[in-house]
Write an enzyme that holds these catalytic residues in place. Sequence first.
Site, PDB file in Angstrom:
ATOM      1  N   SER A  49       0.854  -1.191   0.000  1.00 38.88           N
ATOM      2  CA  SER A  49       0.000   0.000   0.000  1.00 38.88           C
ATOM      3  C   SER A  49       0.885   1.235   0.000  1.00 38.88           C
ATOM      4  O   SER A  49       1.599   1.499   0.976  1.00 38.88           O
ATOM      5  CB  SER A  49      -0.894   0.010   1.245  1.00 38.88           C
ATOM      6  OG  SER A  49      -1.420   1.309   1.415  1.00 38.88           O
ATOM      7  N   HIS A  61      -1.315  -1.379  -4.195  1.00 40.61           N
ATOM      8  CA  HIS A  61      -2.568  -0.977  -3.548  1.00 40.61           C
ATOM      9  C   HIS A  61      -2.590   0.555  -3.421  1.00 40.61           C
ATOM     10  O   HIS A  61      -1.621   1.158  -2.969  1.00 40.61           O
ATOM     11  CB  HIS A  61      -2.658  -1.648  -2.176  1.00 40.61           C
ATOM     12  CG  HIS A  61      -3.954  -1.441  -1.466  1.00 40.61           C
ATOM     13  ND1 HIS A  61      -5.104  -2.148  -1.783  1.00 40.61           N
ATOM     14  CD2 HIS A  61      -4.292  -0.622  -0.442  1.00 40.61           C
ATOM     15  CE1 HIS A  61      -6.084  -1.777  -0.974  1.00 40.61           C
ATOM     16  NE2 HIS A  61      -5.620  -0.833  -0.162  1.00 40.61           N
ATOM     17  N   ASP A 114      -4.764   3.636  -1.960  1.00 36.41           N
ATOM     18  CA  ASP A 114      -5.822   4.017  -1.019  1.00 36.41           C
ATOM     19  C   ASP A 114      -6.322   5.429  -1.280  1.00 36.41           C
ATOM     20  O   ASP A 114      -5.569   6.395  -1.110  1.00 36.41           O
ATOM     21  CB  ASP A 114      -5.275   3.973   0.414  1.00 36.41           C
ATOM     22  CG  ASP A 114      -5.125   2.552   0.930  1.00 36.41           C
ATOM     23  OD1 ASP A 114      -6.101   1.781   0.842  1.00 36.41           O
ATOM     24  OD2 ASP A 114      -4.030   2.219   1.426  1.00 36.41           O
ATOM     25  N   MET A 169      -8.734   8.403  -0.127  1.00 32.34           N
ATOM     26  CA  MET A 169      -9.480   8.878   1.048  1.00 32.34           C
ATOM     27  C   MET A 169      -9.956  10.303   0.822  1.00 32.34           C
ATOM     28  O   MET A 169      -9.213  11.114   0.259  1.00 32.34           O
ATOM     29  CB  MET A 169      -8.575   8.835   2.285  1.00 32.34           C
ATOM     30  CG  MET A 169      -8.022   7.458   2.563  1.00 32.34           C
ATOM     31  SD  MET A 169      -6.890   7.519   3.947  1.00 32.34           S
ATOM     32  CE  MET A 169      -6.514   5.776   4.122  1.00 32.34           C
ATOM     33  N   HIS A 186      -8.530   1.249  -3.843  1.00 29.53           N
ATOM     34  CA  HIS A 186      -9.418   1.057  -2.699  1.00 29.53           C
ATOM     35  C   HIS A 186     -10.085   2.397  -2.424  1.00 29.53           C
ATOM     36  O   HIS A 186      -9.454   3.318  -1.910  1.00 29.53           O
ATOM     37  CB  HIS A 186      -8.567   0.571  -1.501  1.00 29.53           C
ATOM     38  CG  HIS A 186      -9.328   0.446  -0.229  1.00 29.53           C
ATOM     39  ND1 HIS A 186      -8.704   0.170   0.977  1.00 29.53           N
ATOM     40  CD2 HIS A 186     -10.648   0.530   0.044  1.00 29.53           C
ATOM     41  CE1 HIS A 186      -9.612   0.112   1.935  1.00 29.53           C
ATOM     42  NE2 HIS A 186     -10.801   0.339   1.400  1.00 29.53           N
ATOM     43  N   MET A 230     -12.149   4.845  -0.507  1.00 28.02           N
ATOM     44  CA  MET A 230     -12.768   5.196   0.781  1.00 28.02           C
ATOM     45  C   MET A 230     -13.335   6.595   0.603  1.00 28.02           C
ATOM     46  O   MET A 230     -12.833   7.580   1.160  1.00 28.02           O
ATOM     47  CB  MET A 230     -11.708   5.143   1.896  1.00 28.02           C
ATOM     48  CG  MET A 230     -11.295   3.722   2.227  1.00 28.02           C
ATOM     49  SD  MET A 230      -9.722   3.621   3.113  1.00 28.02           S
ATOM     50  CE  MET A 230      -8.593   3.641   1.724  1.00 28.02           C
ATOM     51  N   MET A 238     -11.232  -5.674   5.761  1.00 22.35           N
ATOM     52  CA  MET A 238     -10.416  -4.719   6.518  1.00 22.35           C
ATOM     53  C   MET A 238     -10.074  -5.312   7.877  1.00 22.35           C
ATOM     54  O   MET A 238     -10.956  -5.735   8.622  1.00 22.35           O
ATOM     55  CB  MET A 238     -11.188  -3.408   6.750  1.00 22.35           C
ATOM     56  CG  MET A 238     -11.503  -2.583   5.517  1.00 22.35           C
ATOM     57  SD  MET A 238     -10.068  -2.056   4.574  1.00 22.35           S
ATOM     58  CE  MET A 238      -9.146  -1.116   5.784  1.00 22.35           C
ATOM     59  N   GLY A 250      -8.981   4.416   7.076  1.00 27.70           N
ATOM     60  CA  GLY A 250      -8.679   5.836   7.246  1.00 27.70           C
ATOM     61  C   GLY A 250      -7.211   6.142   7.462  1.00 27.70           C
ATOM     62  O   GLY A 250      -6.745   7.205   7.084  1.00 27.70           O
ATOM     63  N   PHE A 251      -6.490   5.188   8.050  1.00 30.56           N
ATOM     64  CA  PHE A 251      -5.092   5.454   8.368  1.00 30.56           C
ATOM     65  C   PHE A 251      -4.253   4.203   8.202  1.00 30.56           C
ATOM     66  O   PHE A 251      -4.728   3.089   8.468  1.00 30.56           O
ATOM     67  CB  PHE A 251      -4.956   5.958   9.824  1.00 30.56           C
ATOM     68  CG  PHE A 251      -5.709   7.228  10.059  1.00 30.56           C
ATOM     69  CD1 PHE A 251      -5.128   8.465   9.787  1.00 30.56           C
ATOM     70  CD2 PHE A 251      -7.029   7.195  10.510  1.00 30.56           C
ATOM     71  CE1 PHE A 251      -5.848   9.647   9.969  1.00 30.56           C
ATOM     72  CE2 PHE A 251      -7.749   8.366  10.694  1.00 30.56           C
ATOM     73  CZ  PHE A 251      -7.159   9.596  10.425  1.00 30.56           C
ATOM     74  N   GLY A 252      -3.021   4.410   7.778  1.00 23.99           N
ATOM     75  CA  GLY A 252      -2.061   3.318   7.764  1.00 23.99           C
ATOM     76  C   GLY A 252      -1.452   3.153   9.152  1.00 23.99           C
ATOM     77  O   GLY A 252      -1.701   3.962  10.056  1.00 23.99           O
ATOM     78  N   GLY A 287      -4.744  -4.039   6.270  1.00 18.93           N
ATOM     79  CA  GLY A 287      -4.595  -3.274   7.518  1.00 18.93           C
ATOM     80  C   GLY A 287      -3.754  -4.008   8.541  1.00 18.93           C
ATOM     81  O   GLY A 287      -4.131  -5.091   8.996  1.00 18.93           O
ATOM     82  N   GLY A 288      -2.599  -3.469   8.843  1.00 23.86           N
ATOM     83  CA  GLY A 288      -1.752  -4.069   9.884  1.00 23.86           C
ATOM     84  C   GLY A 288      -1.184  -5.427   9.513  1.00 23.86           C
ATOM     85  O   GLY A 288      -0.773  -6.190  10.391  1.00 23.86           O
ATOM     86  N   GLY A 318       1.158  -2.021   4.060  1.00 22.00           N
ATOM     87  CA  GLY A 318       1.755  -0.695   3.908  1.00 22.00           C
ATOM     88  C   GLY A 318       2.989  -0.537   4.755  1.00 22.00           C
ATOM     89  O   GLY A 318       4.119  -0.717   4.299  1.00 22.00           O
ATOM     90  N   SER A 319       2.774  -0.236   6.052  1.00 21.27           N
ATOM     91  CA  SER A 319       3.928   0.105   6.895  1.00 21.27           C
ATOM     92  C   SER A 319       4.900  -1.047   7.083  1.00 21.27           C
ATOM     93  O   SER A 319       6.103  -0.810   7.187  1.00 21.27           O
ATOM     94  CB  SER A 319       3.467   0.675   8.235  1.00 21.27           C
ATOM     95  OG  SER A 319       2.288   0.088   8.646  1.00 21.27           O
TER      96      SER A 319
HETATM   97  C1  DX5 Z   1      -6.380   1.789   5.629  1.00 19.48           C
HETATM   98  C2  DX5 Z   1      -5.923   1.408   4.249  1.00 19.48           C
HETATM   99  C3  DX5 Z   1      -4.850   0.368   4.224  1.00 19.48           C
HETATM  100  C4  DX5 Z   1      -3.563   0.822   4.837  1.00 19.48           C
HETATM  101  C5  DX5 Z   1      -2.660  -0.337   5.064  1.00 19.48           C
HETATM  102  O1  DX5 Z   1      -7.462   2.645   5.539  1.00 19.48           O
HETATM  103  O2  DX5 Z   1      -7.004   0.893   3.512  1.00 19.48           O
HETATM  104  O3  DX5 Z   1      -4.625  -0.068   2.887  1.00 19.48           O
HETATM  105  O4  DX5 Z   1      -2.890   1.760   4.053  1.00 19.48           O
HETATM  106  O5  DX5 Z   1      -1.521   0.137   5.698  1.00 19.48           O
HETATM  107  P1  DX5 Z   1      -0.871  -0.652   6.917  1.00 19.48           P
HETATM  108  O6  DX5 Z   1      -0.361  -1.944   6.363  1.00 19.48           O
HETATM  109  O7  DX5 Z   1       0.195   0.272   7.376  1.00 19.48           O
HETATM  110  O8  DX5 Z   1      -1.946  -0.896   7.942  1.00 19.48           O
HETATM  111 ZN    ZN Z   2      -6.551  -0.078   1.572  1.00 14.66          ZN
END
Ligand code: DX5
Ligand code: ZN
Length: 219
Positions: free
Chosen positions: A8, A33, A35, A37, A67, A69, A138, A143-145, A177-178, A198-199
């Site tokens: 991501s 991916h 995202d 928002m 994705h 949102m 999810m 909303g946040f990584g 997510g995570g 992502g992270s």
């Molecule tokens: C959250 C996003 C995810 C996010 C994943 O709203 O849809 O795709 O970026 O990032 P990590 O892996 O850091 O949770």
């Molecule tokens: Zn996503």
Amino acid sequence: MKPIIAPSILAADFSRLGNEVEEVLDAGADVIHFDVMDNHYVPNLSFGPVVLDSLKTRFPDTEFDVHLMVKPVEGMIDAFLDSGASYISIHPEATNHVHAALHRIRNGGARAGIVLNPSTSVNVVDELHGNFDLVLVMSVNPGFGGQKFIPETFRKLAKARTILDAHGLDTRLAVDGGVSLENIREAWQSGADFFVAGSSIFSSGNYKTVIDKMRLELS
Ligand code: DX5
Ligand code: ZN
């Protein structure tokens, strides 16, 4: 089906976004991916179709997994179809006409995804089966990584896979997510075959090392 690893880019360094994409592709990413928002459906703002336009110009053969949102979704579906998205996924809470939105994506030539928030009933998979190509579960609130993986997700993945199997569908089941080396194997054993991360990838010193280790967990 071969597992898909989808970094991501929300967690990438935006000051060098194109190079970040190139580096994760070189490191073995299957799909990117993306995202989107809108500070309305979710309380954060990221990037839109013009960013995908630029990335598709530089990486024309790469598949981007968009994705959404955002609310409403319809205008953004059209914009991301024009930008060359391979997958476009929507949250059922973000439109009054989920079935029509999924068909709008497919008719535009992309694969359609349905996203389940932690609070969204998995029954939507049963209700809408046959109308999507991807289920994205999810494992954090959108909303946040950088959030922590919610462990109840394993059970939800298993339920979603059971419903897909009951309909004889080999639809991709994604988890988002995570996702990290700590939980990717259990997510896979629960039925996921598409891993958004992502992270855990972009915060690591070496993208290839993490992606290789993820693949090892999935073997
Ligand atoms: C959250 C996003 C995810 C996010 C994943 O709203 O849809 O795709 O970026 O990032 P990590 O892996 O850091 O949770
Ligand atoms: Zn996503």
